[in-house]
Structures are given as structure tokens and as C-alpha cells.
Design an enzyme around this catalytic site. Structure first.
Site, PDB file in Angstrom:
ATOM      1  N   CYS A   7       1.058  -0.946  -0.166  1.00 36.74           N
ATOM      2  CA  CYS A   7       0.075  -0.299   0.087  1.00 36.74           C
ATOM      3  C   CYS A   7       1.157   1.253  -0.131  1.00 36.74           C
ATOM      4  O   CYS A   7       0.679   2.415  -0.330  1.00 36.74           O
ATOM      5  CB  CYS A   7      -1.068   0.092   1.090  1.00 36.74           C
ATOM      6  SG  CYS A   7      -1.766  -0.761   0.733  1.00 36.74           S
ATOM      7  N   ASN A  86       1.725 -16.705  -4.842  1.00 39.70           N
ATOM      8  CA  ASN A  86       1.972 -16.976  -3.249  1.00 39.70           C
ATOM      9  C   ASN A  86       0.438 -16.291  -2.229  1.00 39.70           C
ATOM     10  O   ASN A  86       1.327 -15.635  -1.567  1.00 39.70           O
ATOM     11  CB  ASN A  86       2.698 -16.902  -2.672  1.00 39.70           C
ATOM     12  CG  ASN A  86       4.269 -17.383  -3.062  1.00 39.70           C
ATOM     13  OD1 ASN A  86       4.594 -17.971  -3.902  1.00 39.70           O
ATOM     14  ND2 ASN A  86       5.748 -16.593  -3.152  1.00 39.70           N
ATOM     15  N   HIS A  99      -0.106 -10.192  -4.638  1.00 36.49           N
ATOM     16  CA  HIS A  99       0.043  -9.785  -6.247  1.00 36.49           C
ATOM     17  C   HIS A  99       0.536 -10.952  -6.534  1.00 36.49           C
ATOM     18  O   HIS A  99       0.764 -12.109  -5.548  1.00 36.49           O
ATOM     19  CB  HIS A  99       2.020  -9.459  -5.438  1.00 36.49           C
ATOM     20  CG  HIS A  99       2.240  -9.297  -4.915  1.00 36.49           C
ATOM     21  ND1 HIS A  99       2.223 -10.187  -3.068  1.00 36.49           N
ATOM     22  CD2 HIS A  99       3.610 -10.830  -4.192  1.00 36.49           C
ATOM     23  CE1 HIS A  99       3.205 -10.845  -2.500  1.00 36.49           C
ATOM     24  NE2 HIS A  99       3.544 -11.746  -2.927  1.00 36.49           N
ATOM     25  N   HIS A 101       3.587 -12.457  -9.199  1.00 37.08           N
ATOM     26  CA  HIS A 101       5.137 -12.459  -9.684  1.00 37.08           C
ATOM     27  C   HIS A 101       5.202 -12.658 -11.223  1.00 37.08           C
ATOM     28  O   HIS A 101       4.101 -14.128 -11.295  1.00 37.08           O
ATOM     29  CB  HIS A 101       6.303 -13.337  -8.968  1.00 37.08           C
ATOM     30  CG  HIS A 101       5.930 -13.358  -7.321  1.00 37.08           C
ATOM     31  ND1 HIS A 101       6.944 -12.720  -6.612  1.00 37.08           N
ATOM     32  CD2 HIS A 101       5.105 -13.583  -6.356  1.00 37.08           C
ATOM     33  CE1 HIS A 101       6.418 -13.127  -5.352  1.00 37.08           C
ATOM     34  NE2 HIS A 101       6.111 -13.336  -5.004  1.00 37.08           N
TER      35      HIS A 101
HETATM   36  P1  5GP Z   1       5.704 -13.039  -2.253  1.00 35.88           P
HETATM   37  O1  5GP Z   1       6.763 -13.850  -1.012  1.00 35.88           O
HETATM   38  O2  5GP Z   1       5.437 -12.734  -0.700  1.00 35.88           O
HETATM   39  O3  5GP Z   1       5.114 -13.642  -2.684  1.00 35.88           O
HETATM   40  O4  5GP Z   1       6.813 -12.048  -2.477  1.00 35.88           O
HETATM   41  C1  5GP Z   1       7.342 -11.096  -1.525  1.00 35.88           C
HETATM   42  C2  5GP Z   1       7.988 -10.079  -2.632  1.00 35.88           C
HETATM   43  O5  5GP Z   1       7.898  -8.909  -2.303  1.00 35.88           O
HETATM   44  C3  5GP Z   1       9.584 -10.556  -2.497  1.00 35.88           C
HETATM   45  O6  5GP Z   1       9.640 -11.852  -3.529  1.00 35.88           O
HETATM   46  C4  5GP Z   1       9.626  -9.433  -2.159  1.00 35.88           C
HETATM   47  O7  5GP Z   1      11.495  -9.213  -2.569  1.00 35.88           O
HETATM   48  C5  5GP Z   1       9.640  -8.454  -2.598  1.00 35.88           C
HETATM   49  N1  5GP Z   1       9.622  -7.106  -1.831  1.00 35.88           N
HETATM   50  C6  5GP Z   1       9.558  -6.793   0.027  1.00 35.88           C
HETATM   51  N2  5GP Z   1       9.339  -5.190  -0.127  1.00 35.88           N
HETATM   52  C7  5GP Z   1       9.436  -4.856  -0.934  1.00 35.88           C
HETATM   53  C8  5GP Z   1       9.373  -3.578  -1.034  1.00 35.88           C
HETATM   54  O8  5GP Z   1      10.201  -2.905  -0.223  1.00 35.88           O
HETATM   55  N3  5GP Z   1      10.371  -3.093  -2.466  1.00 35.88           N
HETATM   56  C9  5GP Z   1       9.702  -4.313  -3.852  1.00 35.88           C
HETATM   57  N4  5GP Z   1      10.156  -3.515  -5.040  1.00 35.88           N
HETATM   58  N5  5GP Z   1       9.771  -5.253  -3.527  1.00 35.88           N
HETATM   59  C10 5GP Z   1       9.870  -6.391  -2.438  1.00 35.88           C
HETATM   60 ZN    ZN Z   2      -1.911  -3.289   1.081  1.00 36.06          ZN
END
Ligand code: 5GP
Ligand code: ZN
Length: 113
Positions: A7, A86, A99, A101
Site C-alpha cells: 500500500c 503465493n 500480488h 509475480h
Molecule cells: P511473497 O513472498 O509474499 O510472494 O513475495 C513478496 C515479494 O515482495 C518478494 O519477492 C520480495 O522481494 C518483494 N518485496 C518485499 N518488499 C519489497 C519492497 O519494499 N519493494 C519491492 N520492490 N519489492 C519488495
Molecule cells: Zn496493502
């Protein structure tokens, strides 16, 4: 949801390298890329996870998937890409703002888990 990192990225209080934006979604480069191209696509509306998608908010998911081919093309992913979501702790979801990827730019590993 003022403690949600994504957010804050959406409202600009945390900077990001944007790949695509419109009034409903934002795509930005992952800060810790796991492939040569690693972009995250998020709804601007805070939805915690895929488990919280319902009839009232599913339109934005359809919108994301409508835009992903355009985003992938703009990133040069002409030979395919992987879309990953995920959902929850067993899937290691670390940011509780849904999100998707987009991963590509190389031949990816065939294993899913
Ligand atoms: P998840 O593990 O929740 O599927 O993926 C979260 C993703 O968000 C991870 O790949 C991580 O590197 C990315 N991420 C976490 N914090 C930040 C941030 O502050 N900026 C960006 N650009 N990516 C982030
Ligand atoms: Zn949010």
C-alpha cells in the site's frame, strides 16, 4: 492498512521502479529479483491474498490478467514467463497484499514446489 508495504508503494511513500500503472493496478520490479525479470503486479485496493478474492473484488484480478500479456511484452518476455501467486503461510507469502509475480528472462526451473 497503513502498515502494508505494498500500500505504501502504491501511495508513493515507498519508492519503486514501476513497470506499469493504471487507476486499478500497479506493476513494479521486485527489490530482490529471483530471475532476470521479476515484476510484481498488485491491485491498488488492499486485498490480503488470493484466498480473499470473491464476487465483489474479482474484477481487479481479471483486469490484472488482462494486462499481464501487455506488461510481459513491455518487459521483453517474448519467449514465455511464469506467473506466481503465493497465498498464506504454507506458500511463504511474506507480504499480505495479494500480488502476482511475473518471472522470466531465462529458462526457468521446471519444478513448482
Ligand atoms: P511473497 O513472498 O509474499 O510472494 O513475495 C513478496 C515479494 O515482495 C518478494 O519477492 C520480495 O522481494 C518483494 N518485496 C518485499 N518488499 C519489497 C519492497 O519494499 N519493494 C519491492 N520492490 N519489492 C519488495
Ligand atoms: Zn496493502
Amino acid at each position: 492498512m497503513n502498515d502494508c508495504i505494498f500500500c505504501k508503494i502504491i501511495d508513493g511513500s515507498i519508492p519503486s521502479k514501476k513497470a506499469y500503472e493504471d487507476d486499478r493496478i500497479l506493476a513494479f520490479h521486485d527489490v530482490n529479483p529471483q530471475a532476470p525479470v521479476h515484476v510484481l503486479v498488485v491491485p491498488k485496493e488492499h486485498i490480503c491474498c488470493a484466498d480473499a478474492v470473491n464476487e465483489d473484488n474479482a474484477d481487479v484480478v481479471a483486469h490484472i490478467f488482462t494486462k499481464i500479456p501487455e506488461i510481459a511484452k513491455s518487459l521483453g518476455l517474448v519467449n514465455g514467463y511464469r506467473i506466481v501467486n503465493n497465498c498464506g503461510d504454507d506458500a511463504c507469502q511474506t507480504v499480505k497484499h495479494m500480488h502476482f509475480h511475473i518471472l522470466g528472462g531465462k529458462q526457468l526451473n521446471g519444478e513448482m514446489a
